[in-house]
Design a protein around this motif. Structure first.
Motif, PDB file in Angstrom:
ATOM      1  N   MET A 128       0.897  -0.959  -0.046  1.00  0.00           N
ATOM      2  CA  MET A 128      -0.071  -0.121   0.215  1.00  0.00           C
ATOM      3  C   MET A 128       1.024   1.319  -0.112  1.00  0.00           C
ATOM      4  O   MET A 128       1.941   1.224   0.352  1.00  0.00           O
ATOM      5  N   ARG A 129       0.470   2.295  -0.438  1.00  0.00           N
ATOM      6  CA  ARG A 129       0.875   3.542  -0.336  1.00  0.00           C
ATOM      7  C   ARG A 129       0.374   4.666   0.347  1.00  0.00           C
ATOM      8  O   ARG A 129      -0.782   4.539   0.485  1.00  0.00           O
ATOM      9  N   HIS A 177       6.052   4.918   0.118  1.00  0.00           N
ATOM     10  CA  HIS A 177       5.378   3.649  -0.381  1.00  0.00           C
ATOM     11  C   HIS A 177       5.479   2.583   0.753  1.00  0.00           C
ATOM     12  O   HIS A 177       6.846   2.419   1.018  1.00  0.00           O
ATOM     13  N   GLU A 226       5.220  -1.413   1.813  1.00  0.00           N
ATOM     14  CA  GLU A 226       4.779  -2.939   1.348  1.00  0.00           C
ATOM     15  C   GLU A 226       5.516  -3.887   1.970  1.00  0.00           C
ATOM     16  O   GLU A 226       6.963  -3.735   1.960  1.00  0.00           O
TER      17      GLU A 226
END
Length: 275
Positions: free
Chosen positions: A1-2, A21, A23
């Motif tokens: 996800m950002r 960002h 993740e």
């Protein structure tokens, strides 16, 4: 996800001077002023400080990578903005050092998780200092580093006086600061300023591999090691041993340590969760 702060418009978010960002436990902070070689203007610094604070405080983030967009990592203070400020009679650089550069350096060096500087190009001035605050510095072939402060008749900042002599020794640090020049990627490697130099086509993969390995590791133990090394730089052996003892007690009570013990007894590989 950002995560892009409070911005909700995706197009606007991608033009912000700092991108984030997150993740797989890896937070990638990208300086995003490629047209200005990611020089640090006020808008960038005002966003970079809370972005680094966010990733430092987020327990879901287990490793931080900081990089740049375009052909440079970061060339330090935006001199065009600085000159305009001088002509307008604005406050001196000491204000932004206290408000921006010092917090950036300290958070990168002391957050309870490892930090990678992914040097996609030249790192100069405060950009080089930011890189030195990291635990690992991966530089692309064709990149370089320049302690450029003397060239504009300024002292050094963002922790360079602290990290540079620890990386290259006092005499070499003085040489690089008083007689600044652009060091090639190979010379940075030879001096110990970077961890590795990687061809451009392998650069992203090398950063991702290291980040993934660190993100899967014992995060709190990594943080304790960072603390111990920083503490020992300014304390005696006796004090450092006592500090190590405290950290050993605290890491010995973590869930990851228990996982490691259980895995050892079961002759299995531990799966760490960073807690």
């Amino acid at each position: 996800m950002r995560h892009d702060g409070a911005m909700t418009d995706d197009r606007a978010a991608q033009t912000a001077p700092v991108l984030l960002h997150v993740e797989g436990g890896v937070a990638t902070v990208t300086l995003n002023r490629p047209e200005a070689m990611n020089s640090l203007d006020l808008a960038t610094k005002d966003l970079l400080v809370p972005t680094i604070r966010q990733v430092a405080d987020d327990p879901a983030v287990r490793v931080v990578a900081i990089t740049g967009s375009g052909r440079a990592f970061c060339v330090g203070q935006d001199l065009k903005e600085h000159i305009a400020g001088l002509m307008a009679g604005d406050e001196g650089l000491g204000v932004t050092v206290v408000k921006h550069y010092n917090p950036i350096a300290e958070m990168l060096a002391t957050m309870n998780k490892p930090v990678i500087a992914a040097l996609n190009g030249v790192a100069a001035g405060a950009g080089a200092s930011i890189a030195m605050a990291a635990d690992f510095r991966i530089m692309v072939e064709g990149g370089g580093m320049n302690l450029a402060f003397a060239g504009i008749a300024l002292s050094c900042d963002t922790g360079s006086s602290f990290w540079l002599p620890r990386l290259v020794g006092v005499a070499k640090a003085k040489e690089l600061l008083l007689l600044p020049r652009t060091l090639s990627a190979q010379e940075c490697l030879d001096l110990g300023l970077v961890t590795s130099v990687v061809p451009a086509d392998a650069f992203a993969g090398e950063v991702a591999t290291l980040a993934g390995k660190l993100a899967a590791g014992p995060t709190l133990a990594y943080g304790a090691m960072r603390q111990a090394i920083a503490f020992s730089a300014a304390h005696s052996l006796t004090e450092s041993l006592a500090f190590e003892s405290d950290l050993m007690n605290s890491t010995g009570q973590t869930a990851d340590h228990r996982v490691a013990v259980d895995a050892f007894l079961a002759k299995q590989k531990p799966v760490f969760e960073g807690r």
